[in-house]
Design a protein around this motif. Structure first.
Motif, mmCIF file in Angstrom:
data_model
loop_
_atom_site.group_PDB
_atom_site.id
_atom_site.type_symbol
_atom_site.label_atom_id
_atom_site.label_comp_id
_atom_site.label_asym_id
_atom_site.label_seq_id
_atom_site.Cartn_x
_atom_site.Cartn_y
_atom_site.Cartn_z
ATOM 1 N N MET A 1 0.821 -1.210 0.000
ATOM 2 C CA MET A 1 0.000 0.000 0.000
ATOM 3 C C MET A 1 0.857 1.263 0.000
ATOM 4 S SD MET A 1 -3.058 -0.417 -0.392
ATOM 5 C CE MET A 1 -4.623 -0.072 0.274
ATOM 6 N N GLY A 2 2.051 1.227 0.583
ATOM 7 C CA GLY A 2 2.911 2.395 0.645
ATOM 8 C C GLY A 2 3.349 2.853 -0.738
ATOM 9 N N LEU A 3 3.658 1.902 -1.606
ATOM 10 C CA LEU A 3 4.094 2.230 -2.960
ATOM 11 C C LEU A 3 2.964 2.885 -3.747
ATOM 12 C CD1 LEU A 3 6.434 1.991 -4.950
ATOM 13 C CD2 LEU A 3 5.519 -0.216 -5.640
ATOM 14 N N LEU A 4 1.760 2.373 -3.586
ATOM 15 C CA LEU A 4 0.592 2.938 -4.278
ATOM 16 C C LEU A 4 0.322 4.368 -3.800
ATOM 17 C CD1 LEU A 4 -1.679 2.423 -6.292
ATOM 18 C CD2 LEU A 4 -3.055 1.559 -4.413
ATOM 19 N N LYS A 5 0.481 4.587 -2.489
ATOM 20 C CA LYS A 5 0.271 5.924 -1.937
ATOM 21 C C LYS A 5 1.315 6.902 -2.474
ATOM 22 C CE LYS A 5 -0.142 8.417 2.410
ATOM 23 N NZ LYS A 5 -0.016 8.358 3.865
ATOM 24 N N GLU A 6 2.581 6.461 -2.531
ATOM 25 C CA GLU A 6 3.642 7.315 -3.061
ATOM 26 C C GLU A 6 3.394 7.651 -4.525
ATOM 27 O OE1 GLU A 6 7.715 6.108 -2.372
ATOM 28 O OE2 GLU A 6 7.081 5.079 -0.537
ATOM 29 N N PHE A 7 2.952 6.646 -5.307
ATOM 30 C CA PHE A 7 2.668 6.897 -6.720
ATOM 31 C C PHE A 7 1.523 7.887 -6.866
ATOM 32 C CE2 PHE A 7 0.304 5.966 -10.624
ATOM 33 C CZ PHE A 7 1.290 6.273 -11.547
ATOM 34 N N LYS A 8 0.496 7.751 -6.049
ATOM 35 C CA LYS A 8 -0.645 8.666 -6.117
ATOM 36 C C LYS A 8 -0.199 10.091 -5.806
ATOM 37 C CE LYS A 8 -5.262 9.415 -4.248
ATOM 38 N NZ LYS A 8 -6.271 8.986 -3.279
ATOM 39 N N GLU A 9 0.641 10.270 -4.775
ATOM 40 C CA GLU A 9 1.149 11.604 -4.442
ATOM 41 C C GLU A 9 1.972 12.175 -5.580
ATOM 42 O OE1 GLU A 9 3.274 11.256 -0.768
ATOM 43 O OE2 GLU A 9 1.462 10.841 0.390
ATOM 44 N N PHE A 10 2.784 11.321 -6.210
ATOM 45 C CA PHE A 10 3.613 11.756 -7.336
ATOM 46 C C PHE A 10 2.736 12.169 -8.518
ATOM 47 C CE2 PHE A 10 5.493 10.434 -11.400
ATOM 48 C CZ PHE A 10 6.568 11.299 -11.454
ATOM 49 N N ALA A 11 1.745 11.359 -8.849
ATOM 50 C CA ALA A 11 0.906 11.604 -10.023
ATOM 51 C C ALA A 11 0.009 12.820 -9.856
ATOM 52 C CB ALA A 11 0.061 10.372 -10.329
ATOM 53 N N VAL A 12 -0.340 13.148 -8.617
ATOM 54 C CA VAL A 12 -1.253 14.264 -8.386
ATOM 55 C C VAL A 12 -0.498 15.584 -8.211
ATOM 56 C CG1 VAL A 12 -3.079 15.106 -6.845
ATOM 57 C CG2 VAL A 12 -2.985 12.715 -7.426
#
Length: 139
Positions: free
Chosen positions: A1-12
């Motif tokens: 879940m941490g990787l998905l959260k980091e990707f979401k922060e990066f993409a937004v």
């Protein structure tokens, strides 16, 4: 879940979204420039050069032929007319980008050259306290 959260922060993040918008607008702008070159610039240029259609400019290196097995082989052609059109596209796009960057730099220079606003006057109570302090020092 941490990787998905980091990707979401990066993409937004704003810069990623700005980049995506720039790519979409750049693609549309490229189509407009291609149409401008193909439909507006090249036809009159071809007429000036004696009715030349740049799309037809090519050198055939080897004509089409049929092999002994009955297979048809396509001709080998250097289409330098398309290359000329792409070069004109590039020059126009590069010039427009140059002008846009030059305008942005001009605005940045004007902002940097503008004098900073004068400091705000101290509040009246602070001025009174300074006067009282000075009077007490003199006594």
């Amino acid at each position: 879940m941490g990787l998905l959260k980091e990707f979401k922060e990066f993409a937004v993040k704003g810069n990623v979204v700005d980049l995506a918008v720039a790519v979409i607008i750049g693609g549309a702008f490229g189509k407009i420039v291609s149409s401008f070159v193909n439909d507006i610039i090249m036809p009159p240029l071809g007429v000036l050069l004696g009715g030349v259609d740049f799309k037809d400019l090519a050198v055939t290196l080897r004509d089409a032929y049929t092999t002994e097995a009955g297979e048809e082989m396509a001709a080998v052609v250097l289409s330098y007319g398309n290359f000329i059109q792409n070069v004109v596209d590039f020059v126009i796009i590069a010039f427009v980008i140059f002008m846009a960057i030059k305008a942005m730099n001009s605005f940045k220079k004007k902002e940097a050259a503008a004098p900073p606003p004068p400091p705000a006057a101290p509040p009246k109570s602070e001025v009174l306290l300074e006067e009282i302090r000075d009077l007490l020092k003199n006594k």
